[in-house]
Write an enzyme that holds these catalytic residues in place. Structure first.
Site, PDB file in Angstrom:
ATOM      1  N   ASP A  61       0.907  -1.205   0.005  1.00  0.00           N
ATOM      2  CA  ASP A  61      -0.085   0.075   0.038  1.00  0.00           C
ATOM      3  C   ASP A  61       0.929   1.058   0.180  1.00  0.00           C
ATOM      4  O   ASP A  61       1.695   1.520   0.837  1.00  0.00           O
ATOM      5  CB  ASP A  61      -0.855   0.009   1.172  1.00  0.00           C
ATOM      6  CG  ASP A  61      -1.993   0.974   1.283  1.00  0.00           C
ATOM      7  OD1 ASP A  61      -2.026   1.385   0.081  1.00  0.00           O
ATOM      8  OD2 ASP A  61      -2.835   0.905   2.211  1.00  0.00           O
ATOM      9  N   ASP A  62       0.680   2.040  -1.127  1.00  0.00           N
ATOM     10  CA  ASP A  62       1.575   3.218  -1.029  1.00  0.00           C
ATOM     11  C   ASP A  62       3.141   3.055  -1.314  1.00  0.00           C
ATOM     12  O   ASP A  62       3.845   4.009  -1.110  1.00  0.00           O
ATOM     13  CB  ASP A  62       1.441   4.122   0.130  1.00  0.00           C
ATOM     14  CG  ASP A  62       0.213   4.985  -0.027  1.00  0.00           C
ATOM     15  OD1 ASP A  62      -0.773   4.374  -0.816  1.00  0.00           O
ATOM     16  OD2 ASP A  62      -0.064   5.892   0.841  1.00  0.00           O
ATOM     17  N   CYS A 101      -5.569   4.592  -3.953  1.00  0.00           N
ATOM     18  CA  CYS A 101      -6.114   3.326  -3.387  1.00  0.00           C
ATOM     19  C   CYS A 101      -7.423   2.505  -4.152  1.00  0.00           C
ATOM     20  O   CYS A 101      -7.421   1.520  -4.636  1.00  0.00           O
ATOM     21  CB  CYS A 101      -6.264   3.015  -1.885  1.00  0.00           C
ATOM     22  SG  CYS A 101      -4.926   3.701  -1.078  1.00  0.00           S
ATOM     23  N   HIS A 162     -10.828  -1.473   1.440  1.00  0.00           N
ATOM     24  CA  HIS A 162     -11.087  -0.037   1.005  1.00  0.00           C
ATOM     25  C   HIS A 162     -12.029   0.165  -0.426  1.00  0.00           C
ATOM     26  O   HIS A 162     -11.895   0.938  -1.274  1.00  0.00           O
ATOM     27  CB  HIS A 162     -10.041   0.484   0.769  1.00  0.00           C
ATOM     28  CG  HIS A 162      -9.652   2.117   0.929  1.00  0.00           C
ATOM     29  ND1 HIS A 162      -8.910   2.926   0.462  1.00  0.00           N
ATOM     30  CD2 HIS A 162     -10.860   2.944   1.411  1.00  0.00           C
ATOM     31  CE1 HIS A 162      -9.199   4.247   0.983  1.00  0.00           C
ATOM     32  NE2 HIS A 162     -10.484   4.281   1.450  1.00  0.00           N
ATOM     33  N   HIS A 316       1.499   2.190   4.040  1.00  0.00           N
ATOM     34  CA  HIS A 316       0.656   3.499   4.526  1.00  0.00           C
ATOM     35  C   HIS A 316       0.738   4.063   5.875  1.00  0.00           C
ATOM     36  O   HIS A 316       0.871   3.376   6.844  1.00  0.00           O
ATOM     37  CB  HIS A 316      -0.880   2.766   4.044  1.00  0.00           C
ATOM     38  CG  HIS A 316      -1.835   3.918   3.850  1.00  0.00           C
ATOM     39  ND1 HIS A 316      -2.121   5.090   4.697  1.00  0.00           N
ATOM     40  CD2 HIS A 316      -2.548   4.290   2.669  1.00  0.00           C
ATOM     41  CE1 HIS A 316      -2.897   5.985   4.305  1.00  0.00           C
ATOM     42  NE2 HIS A 316      -3.308   5.512   2.899  1.00  0.00           N
ATOM     43  N   HIS A 369      -0.179   1.695  -6.119  1.00  0.00           N
ATOM     44  CA  HIS A 369       0.179   3.112  -6.774  1.00  0.00           C
ATOM     45  C   HIS A 369       1.488   3.521  -6.331  1.00  0.00           C
ATOM     46  O   HIS A 369       2.300   2.702  -5.507  1.00  0.00           O
ATOM     47  CB  HIS A 369      -0.901   4.208  -6.742  1.00  0.00           C
ATOM     48  CG  HIS A 369      -1.330   4.357  -5.393  1.00  0.00           C
ATOM     49  ND1 HIS A 369      -0.565   4.971  -4.422  1.00  0.00           N
ATOM     50  CD2 HIS A 369      -2.493   3.883  -4.788  1.00  0.00           C
ATOM     51  CE1 HIS A 369      -1.276   5.119  -3.310  1.00  0.00           C
ATOM     52  NE2 HIS A 369      -2.391   4.475  -3.427  1.00  0.00           N
TER      53      HIS A 369
END
Length: 608
Positions: A61-62, A101, A162, A316, A369
């Site tokens: 995530d991120d 996200c 999410h 994240h 991403h």
């Protein structure tokens, strides 16, 4: 009977015998394979099931592409992710379909650009904001998990979702993972935010909070002025008017206070299937529980094909990191968090090896991403690094927001140590895993992903993608064209964010770069780059410097027109109404609004 007659009769008998033998041979040749086929059918069916690989999808995530060792980072230690690349195939142009996200994950699960399912924003609210909102991945979307489930796979999602929970009531679970093809879910229906850590500065919609506090102060000041005027006789104000003003002041104050005090209870929750198990979540143990659940899923389902989607909460913010890893890296808490995630990857790989599943399991690692450049506290960088690529999270066009790690491993099937420099997409996972499971792609909708197996196995030289479209919300910011004959990868930017301060490479004044309005610049003609020569997008080409400029722009323009013809109107899942918090949709452990529980802690005490 004469000798001649005897010879004739003998000859007839011989011919009849030969004819009977030929007929017998003919029927035998038909019947024996049929019998063997019937006898072998169960064995062959069993063999076809065995050849369906287990599929483990690991999504960070991120995470920035520059945060991983095999993509050039020589200070953050990621030996387990690097081992996957060494033993498998590493993609250098792996592209997310969105720079945030919610839309990126929607595209990943459906194999479709997120605006096809209504999962890209028409406004500045570009992700799911509340567990109690009504927007989310529509029930009529067919995820790859749903198809694999139909093919006999055990399917599990551990970690972050999410993509929404409910539509009309607290328990309809229309957007829930179990309604999208997963047999088992353990994790966060929302996403990590700083509000989940009581010691952190609240993160949830800070601009909205500022406006709400300003409005509360203004209404409070008007109410106080009216009350004083009434008491002194300077202003003629009726008691009803004063009561209404007081009521409004109270409501605004409660809303502002709730945006701080209750976000942790509304959004920072853990669920097992449909049941809320922690409200609020106990972040100190979240990492160990997610790892425990992942390994347990592998152990429970080792006898049949399984799909495990391990959707990490790392990296994240607020960068939840266990004590064991704090202070271990050279990049502060962010580096510690990435190294802990890499350790978790290693634990999953060890579990697969322990169960003897290494050669029958396809493993995929990626990020949803690019890294978040603007996420800072003072001089501390809490977001990721995107290497040589310009831009980052929330930027729909620049490479830093959408180019991510992409690694596959399947021993004996995919050639080890391979690097592929061809445009690929997170949306490609959909047709790839559906094909491997023996399923069929839906024929009633556009699937934008392409089966990667021929490219990964080296049976073709080029990706099937000719054009890839890069959106920011519903706004098309850029398009890339892979000109396979020449090897050029042209990329045209029609809209770019305005960086602040100028030349800084991000929108540090806003926290996120916007998709439209005063915070972007429109380009006509578009900015054009050849990524094969300029991957950092540092030197835009022009008609004076590039002889093919006009031809390339016309070709990309035609592709955009053709792409637009494939789009159909769908309900906007991220509309203002859908992203608003609705009390009747809020998942609650207990009696609303007194939502609190710790069933994991209760279970732990019960086991003592």
């Amino acid at each position: 009977m004469t000798r001649h007659s005897l010879l004739v009769l003998q000859d007839l008998n011989t011919r009849n015998a030969e004819m009977i033998w030929q007929l017998t041979s003919y029927w035998t040749s038909l019947v024996i394979p049929l019998i063997f086929g019937l006898l072998l059918q169960p064995l062959l069916t069993q063999l076809s099931i065995v050849t369906q690989p287990n599929i483990v999808l690991l999504m960070a995530d991120d995470l920035g592409i520059g945060d991983v060792g095999c993509y050039g980072n020589d200070t953050i230690r990621t030996p387990n992710i690097d081992r996957l690349a060494k033993e498998g195939v590493r993609l250098t142009q792996h592209i997310a379909a969105a720079p945030l996200c919610t839309p990126s994950r929607a595209a990943f699960l459906t194999g479709r650009y997120p605006l096809r399912s209504g999962m890209d924003a028409i406004n500045n609210y570009r992700v799911i904001f509340w567990n109690g909102g009504s927007g989310g991945l529509p029930p009529n979307e067919t995820t790859f998990a749903k198809i694999l489930q139909q093919q006999g796979y055990s399917t599990g999602l551990i970690g972050k979702w999410h993509l929404g929970v409910n539509c009309e009531s607290r328990n309809d679970h229309c957007h829930h993972p179990l309604n999208h093809g997963f047999d088992y879910f353990y994790g966060m229906p929302f996403t990590l935010i700083s509000d989940c850590q009581p010691t952190e500065t609240p993160e949830m919609d800070r601009a909205f909070r500022r406006k709400l506090w300003l409005s509360t102060q203004m209404i409070g000041l008007v109410t106080l002025t009216a009350a004083l005027g009434r008491l002194t006789g300077l202003i003629s104000v009726g008691w009803k008017t004063l009561a209404c003003l007081t009521g409004f002041s109270f409501l605004f104050f409660v809303s502002w206070f709730s945006s701080y005090g209750f976000v942790r209870y509304w959004n920072c929750i853990m669920m097992r299937n449909h049941e809320v198990t922690e409200q609020p979540m106990v972040t100190d143990r979240t990492t160990s529980f997610i790892l425990r659940e992942s390994i347990s899923f592998i152990e429970r389902n080792k006898q049949k094909p399984f799909l495990l989607f391990l959707s990490f909460l790392h990296s994240h913010t607020p960068l939840i990191t266990t004590e064991k890893f704090v202070g271990r890296s050279h990049h502060g808490l962010y580096g510690d968090n990435v190294e802990e995630m890499d350790w978790m990857v290693g634990q999953v790989l060890d579990a697969i090896d322990k169960e003897g599943l290494k050669n029958t399991t396809l493993i995929y690692f990626a990020s949803d991403h690019g890294g978040w450049l603007e996420r800072q506290e003072g001089k501390k960088q809490l977001g990721g690094w995107n290497g040589i690529y310009r831009g980052g999270k929330a930027m729909g066009g620049w490479e830093g927001g959408i180019r991510v790690p992409g690694i596959f491993r399947w021993p004996g099937v995919l050639p080890a140590g391979t690097v592929i420099d061809e445009p690929t997409s997170l949306m490609d996972i959909y047709p790839t895993v559906v094909h491997l499971a023996g399923g069929a792609l839906p024929q009633d909708r556009v699937i934008d992903g392409r089966d990667l197996m021929p490219l990964l196995q080296g049976t073709v030289d080029h990706s099937e993608h000719k054009f890839l479209f890069h959106y920011c919300g519903i706004h098309l910011h850029a398009v890339r064209w892979h000109q396979k004959e020449s090897g050029a990868i042209w990329k045209a930017h029609y809209v770019t964010p305005v960086f602040h301060p100028p030349g800084a490479g991000a929108c540090y004044d806003r926290g996120f770069c916007p998709c439209f309005g005063e915070g972007v610049t429109h380009h006509d003609p578009p900015l054009l780059f050849d990524l094969s020569r300029d991957p950092s997008e540092a030197k835009p080409l022009s008609a004076d410097t590039e002889p093919l400029f006009d031809i390339v722009i016309r070709k990309i323009g035609s592709a955009i027109e053709e792409h637009h013809r494939t789009l159909t109107p769908v309900p906007e899942q991220l509309s203002v109404y859908n992203i608003m918090w609705k009390p009747w949709l809020q998942p609650c452990c207990g009696t609303f609004p007194l939502c609190w529980c710790d069933k994991e802690g209760e279970n732990k005490l019960a086991n003592l």
